[in-house]
Design a protein around this motif. Structure first.
Motif, PDB file in Angstrom:
ATOM      1  N   ASP A  98      90.253 -64.927   3.702  1.00 58.01           N
ATOM      2  CA  ASP A  98      89.952 -63.834   5.075  1.00 58.01           C
ATOM      3  C   ASP A  98      88.957 -64.882   6.078  1.00 58.01           C
ATOM      4  N   PHE A  99      88.350 -65.659   5.327  1.00 59.23           N
ATOM      5  CA  PHE A  99      86.858 -66.356   5.785  1.00 59.23           C
ATOM      6  C   PHE A  99      87.351 -67.045   7.682  1.00 59.23           C
ATOM      7  N   ASP A 100      86.808 -66.770   8.212  1.00 62.46           N
ATOM      8  CA  ASP A 100      86.797 -67.673   9.616  1.00 62.46           C
ATOM      9  C   ASP A 100      86.409 -69.140   9.422  1.00 62.46           C
ATOM     10  N   ASP A 101      87.162 -69.840  10.554  1.00 67.90           N
ATOM     11  CA  ASP A 101      86.879 -71.303   9.612  1.00 67.90           C
ATOM     12  C   ASP A 101      86.046 -71.752  10.524  1.00 67.90           C
ATOM     13  N   ASN A 102      85.073 -70.932  11.366  1.00 69.33           N
ATOM     14  CA  ASN A 102      83.859 -71.104  11.714  1.00 69.33           C
ATOM     15  C   ASN A 102      82.276 -70.685  11.251  1.00 69.33           C
ATOM     16  N   VAL A 103      82.518 -69.942  10.447  1.00 71.45           N
ATOM     17  CA  VAL A 103      81.341 -69.264  10.249  1.00 71.45           C
ATOM     18  C   VAL A 103      81.328 -69.278   8.499  1.00 71.45           C
ATOM     19  N   THR A 104      80.286 -70.074   8.203  1.00 70.52           N
ATOM     20  CA  THR A 104      79.184 -70.495   7.228  1.00 70.52           C
ATOM     21  C   THR A 104      77.946 -70.363   6.827  1.00 70.52           C
ATOM     22  N   VAL A 105      78.151 -69.814   5.655  1.00 70.39           N
ATOM     23  CA  VAL A 105      77.088 -69.172   4.503  1.00 70.39           C
ATOM     24  C   VAL A 105      76.529 -70.095   3.786  1.00 70.39           C
ATOM     25  N   LEU A 106      75.166 -70.155   4.084  1.00 72.11           N
ATOM     26  CA  LEU A 106      74.319 -71.452   3.501  1.00 72.11           C
ATOM     27  C   LEU A 106      73.478 -69.908   2.886  1.00 72.11           C
ATOM     28  N   GLY A 107      73.449 -70.663   1.097  1.00 69.95           N
ATOM     29  CA  GLY A 107      72.520 -70.095   0.226  1.00 69.95           C
ATOM     30  C   GLY A 107      70.837 -70.868  -0.237  1.00 69.95           C
TER      31      GLY A 107
END
Length: 423
Positions: A390-399
């Protein structure tokens, strides 16, 4: 009134908001590695740093800047220099790198009360309410960590407003007020969460006692209590809502700078990405042009990123992670969204490229992957790209894998996030 996060309108990333909310960790996956050459079990800890934001269009605004006559310019410059000199100096908090159960943490120290009760804290930019375990909490997490005792503080003020950080953070309690010291700067009457219940199974493994929250905004709740950064500005401890995080490579720790940036921790100019803004949902989600690993696109338009130091991984949709990990030759290790890699091929893998504010941020395969050394010199390699449902394709978390390569700045006054090469 119970303090809960505002509800997002149903727009571009509504599915993400339903799942995540403002939180730091969502769940833990533990996988048993059974390959014959492995000499022991490896715990693959996927500690999911999450974000929330309402995605809105960021219009281009053309400003008409009046011409300033040449004789006036030196005067303006002198005034600006005087204002800058009059501002309080930034404060810096050293961060210690801690490895626990295969997970990487960068932790600092915050003291609460008078005399100060020292707490080890993680720095989190996903929500605005800092919290520590209360002496009134009997959950295992609380009893295994340091606990704040309001009765031992001469500057404690009761508030009593309930708070709850759910959806994986799984912390609840009451808002209290007391003196809080960070990096030698002491804030008087600061609102914070006194956690009386912590029911996240992952938290039992976490080495930090509490959280120093630097979430977007100036208010920790709908009741209007001010965040630590807001209070520091109001009380003249720092001059602006500007924070920088530097995470060292190897065994080096890190540094959090409040009220300014440490130019010695970066090289080159910052690439500033605008923060998406919505009145109901405010977060440090920034707009970037694209993300790709070699020829495999992660996102090519309407892309958004959030840089979190509380997780090492790159979190993205399941489809995006699968596409990237398939291109890297990844194989299933039994944990959804997580891929193992052939260690012998790492040097041949493509570069991660993030286009942000007209600049290309590049990471080599050795910088976006994990190499675990097992008994007998056996190695296990994991991709840093992890898929979430359920994570949007255009959202990324940078850790923190990303943040160890790039110094990251959070500028509330100008609503932007900056990236520069770490020094």
């Amino acid at each position: 009134m119970t303090y809960k996060r505002p509800t997002s309108p149903s727009i571009a990333i509504s599915s993400l908001l339903k799942l995540l909310g403002r939180l730091r960790f969502l769940f833990i996956c533990r996988t048993e590695v059974t390959k014959a050459e492995m000499l022991r079990l490896v715990s693959v800890l996927v500690c999911l740093g999450a974000l929330e934001a309402a995605v809105v269009a960021v219009p281009h605004v053309q400003l008409d800047v009046p011409h300033v006559p040449a004789p006036v310019q030196p005067v303006i410059g002198a005034v600006l220099e005087q204002r800058k000199a009059a501002e309080p100096a930034p404060v810096s908090l050293p961060l210690t790198k801690v490895e626990a159960d295969g997970q990487r943490y960068f932790l600092g120290e915050m003291s609460v009360g008078t005399p100060g009760q020292a707490m080890t804290v993680a720095v989190d930019i996903t929500f605005p309410l800092s919290y520590v375990p209360s002496i009134n909490c009997s959950d295992q997490f609380c009893t295994d960590h340091k606990q704040y005792d309001s009765a031992a503080s001469s500057t404690y003020e009761a508030d009593g407003t309930p708070f709850e950080l759910s959806l994986g953070q799984n912390v609840s309690g009451v808002i209290s007020k007391d003196a809080i010291s960070v990096a030698g700067a002491t804030v008087s009457g600061q609102a914070f969460g006194e956690a009386t219940a912590v029911w996240n199974s992952y938290a039992l493994r976490a080495p930090n006692d509490g959280v120093l929250a630097l979430g977007f905004g100036f208010s920790v709740s709908q009741e209007g209590a001010t965040t630590i950064m807001g209070s520091m500005i109001e009380q003249g401890l720092i001059g602006q809502w500007l924070a920088g995080i530097w995470l060292g490579r190897g065994d080096a720790g890190g540094e959090l700078t409040l009220g300014g940036l440490n130019d010695d921790r970066r090289s080159g100019e910052l690439a500033w990405a605008p923060v998406t803004f919505n009145e109901e949902h405010q977060s440090w989600m920034a707009s970037v042009e694209s993300l790709a690993v070699g020829e495999t696109s992660i996102c090519s338009e309407n892309c958004f990123v959030t840089a979190l130091s509380t997780t090492p991984y790159f979190f993205m949709s399941m489809d995006a992670a699968k596409a990237v990990n398939d291109a890297l030759g990844g194989f299933d290790i039994g944990a959804p969204g997580v891929a193992g890699l052939d260690c012998s091929t790492l040097y041949t893998l493509p570069t991660l490229e993030i286009e942000a504010a007209g600049r290309t941020l590049e990471m080599s395969p050795l910088e976006y992957t994990y190499i675990y050394t097992l008994g007998g010199g056996v190695q296990m390699c994991l991709s840093g790209f992890v898929g979430l449902p359920d994570f949007d394709d255009n959202v990324t978390v940078l850790g923190s894998l990303f943040m160890q390569k790039f110094y990251t700045a959070y500028d509330m006054d100008n609503m932007r996030v900056g990236f520069a090469d770490s020094a």
